[in-house]
Design an enzyme around this catalytic site. Structure first.
Site, PDB file in Angstrom:
ATOM      1  N   HIS A  96      -1.320 -12.471   4.180  1.00 61.87           N
ATOM      2  CA  HIS A  96      -1.137 -12.747   5.615  1.00 61.87           C
ATOM      3  C   HIS A  96      -1.525 -14.191   5.968  1.00 61.87           C
ATOM      4  CE1 HIS A  96      -0.386  -8.524   5.868  1.00 61.87           C
ATOM      5  NE2 HIS A  96      -1.641  -8.192   5.637  1.00 61.87           N
ATOM      6  N   GLU A  98      -5.757 -12.006   9.201  1.00 65.87           N
ATOM      7  CA  GLU A  98      -4.555 -11.317   9.675  1.00 65.87           C
ATOM      8  C   GLU A  98      -4.575 -11.155  11.194  1.00 65.87           C
ATOM      9  OE1 GLU A  98      -4.084  -7.363   8.158  1.00 65.87           O
ATOM     10  OE2 GLU A  98      -2.031  -7.179   8.895  1.00 65.87           O
ATOM     11  N   HIS A 123       0.905  -1.149   0.000  1.00 61.98           N
ATOM     12  CA  HIS A 123       0.000   0.000   0.000  1.00 61.98           C
ATOM     13  C   HIS A 123       0.944   1.198   0.000  1.00 61.98           C
ATOM     14  CE1 HIS A 123      -3.227  -2.748   1.188  1.00 61.98           C
ATOM     15  NE2 HIS A 123      -2.481  -3.153   2.201  1.00 61.98           N
ATOM     16  N   ASP A 171       4.025  -4.308   2.332  1.00 64.17           N
ATOM     17  CA  ASP A 171       2.755  -3.925   2.949  1.00 64.17           C
ATOM     18  C   ASP A 171       2.729  -2.480   3.443  1.00 64.17           C
ATOM     19  OD1 ASP A 171       0.290  -3.906   4.158  1.00 64.17           O
ATOM     20  OD2 ASP A 171       0.604  -5.640   5.435  1.00 64.17           O
TER      21      ASP A 171
END
Ligand code: NGQ
Ligand code: ZN
Length: 455
Positions: A263, A229, A48, A314
């Site tokens: 995850h 997650e 991200h 991430d």
């Protein structure tokens, strides 16, 4: 090379950036010489980009019970004012940081689709185009993963005010996806996937509709989803459906090798063995999972079952494939109280086993022909510094062990993506400009958003 290490390898590329021929023990005359050991560049399966601005800025206690969920509030707050120019500037810089670290392609799990309050941009592909532009400017290979996100929680809970920038119903999302297809169709540097955000954010019907739509256009489209997650997510899923998230997913979607389960931290033994058999990769982001207090994925058992892995940066708290792989192994050592856990039966070197596993699983997850020095693959190469004293006197898998576990300052020297050098001597092309822009944007966003650092 696919069948092991080799010396004096001549690599020929075409104008599209693909490798067309590879020959070991070749003469040095008349070719450009790469000064060090050359390995395939690493795919980064989960990014991200915008979260880079938050890295290192959410490390103070905000209340009595800091958690993933309080971090998420801070992250939502940080995202509030990001406009298209800002996103492009942040992503350009963060992709350059990835390249410098030896990542040569990235899966951008992209959900910041709309303006503040959910107001639509004139062109619904606006923010996606900014991600594509950032990939082009930096030179990194991209699998754009536009995110399908409708709800705020299990059971079609309405999205919060802050989630409005992310949300669309299935038909609007399918229209976005169709608009993106022609933008990437003839670009060898960009692939298109699809990312249902999580089981929290979609309904069973919406998920089915989007997957069917995408499959009708392009059957082997990469599908990425965050799953299991956090413990809280598992509990909420059980309360909603009576099943744990991975079990629910395996029962309600046709999970194939085109999938990346991001995850998958909290899997029980049955979910783990079933998921491994699908051939899907898990997208492991060990430093983010540690940073956010997620838990530890059972990588030892997963890899023994021939489960596939990719690694991702991430939240961008760390941008370094060696560090992700080191953390992956170390978490397993801490849990099992053994050493050399993630090594293979025929590949005793942990560094070699992990680097190759993440290349292969990462390439699969991104749906791109990368991760091998072989004809037909993208010319995505990393040159490790031949002068680095910690690396200098070893070769083969031992070199990867030193690179990952030797406490070496990143030995990535030069990086080629699609046949073009984008990092030379540890520096990216265009880096000074990108850095200044990034710093300006972050300064402005944090000024406008002054309460963030205290949050
Ligand atoms: C994300 N990140 O989409 O950026 C998420 C947080 C959520 C991670 N899961 C938001 N690491 O999961 O709802
Ligand atoms: Zn994520």
């Amino acid at each position: 090379m696919p069948d092991g290490w080799a010396h004096d390898v001549l690599i020929e590329t075409d104008t599209e950036g693909n490798i067309v021929a590879v020959a070991a023990n070749s003469p040095h005359q008349g070719v450009s010489h790469l000064p060090g050991t050359v390995i395939p560049g690493m795919p980064n399966v989960h990014s991200h980009a915008f979260q880079r601005m938050l890295a290192g800025r959410a490390e103070s206690r905000s209340g009595t019970d800091d958690s993933f969920w309080t971090w998420r509030d801070t992250m939502y707050h940080a995202v509030e004012r990001i406009e298209p120019d800002d996103l492009e500037a942040i992503a350009t810089w963060v992709y350059m940081e990835m390249l410098r670290a030896g990542y040569t392609s990235v899966g951008e799990f992209h959900y910041l689709h709309h303006a503040q309050g959910g107001v639509r941009y004139a062109d619904r592909t606006e923010m996606s185009q900014r991600i594509i532009a950032a990939a082009h400017t930096s030179g990194i290979g991209l699998t754009l993963l536009p995110t399908y996100y409708t709800y705020g929680g299990f059971g079609s809970e309405p999205p919060s005010e802050q989630q409005q920038r992310f949300t669309m119903d299935a038909s609007e999302f399918c229209a976005l996806w169709d608009d993106l297809l022609p933008l990437v169709a003839s670009d060898p540097q960009v692939a298109l996937g699809v990312a249902p955000h999580s089981l929290r954010a979609v309904s069973p019907d919406g998920l089915a509709e989007v997957l069917a739509h995408v499959a009708s256009r392009r059957p082997d489209t990469p599908v990425h989803i965050h799953v299991a997650e956090q413990r809280g997510e598992v509990d909420a899923c059980v309360a909603w459906s009576g099943q744990r998230p991975v079990a629910w997913l395996l029962d309600h979607a046709r999970v194939t090798p085109a999938w990346c389960l991001v995850h998958a931290t909290h899997v029980d033994d049955a979910e783990r063995t079933r998921a491994a058999k699908t051939g899907a990769a898990v997208g492991l982001c060990p430093t983010t999972e540690a940073n956010l207090g997620d838990g530890i994925f059972p990588a030892d058992a997963w890899m023994r079952d021939a489960g596939r892995i990719g690694i991702g940066s991430d939240s961008q708290a760390t941008i370094d494939p060696a560090e992700e792989l080191r953390w992956l192994e170390y978490t397993q050592r801490l849990v099992t109280m053994r050493r050399a856990v993630l090594s293979g039966e025929h590949t005793p070197s942990v560094g070699g086993t992990l680097y190759r596993a993440a290349l292969e699983g990462g390439a699969q997850a991104l749906g791109r022909r990368v991760g091998r020095i072989a004809p037909g693959f993208r010319a995505d190469l990393v040159v490790l510094d031949g002068d680095n004293p910690a690396l200098g006197d070893v070769e083969g898998d031992t070199l990867l062990d030193r690179y990952i576990f030797g406490g070496v300052r990143s030995p990535v020297r030069d990086v080629m993506v699609g046949g073009r050098f984008v990092v030379a001597g540890g520096r990216c092309t265009g880096e000074p400009t990108a850095k200044v822009r990034y710093q300006e944007v972050v300064r402005r966003l944090f000024e406008a958003n002054f309460s963030l650092e205290a949050k």
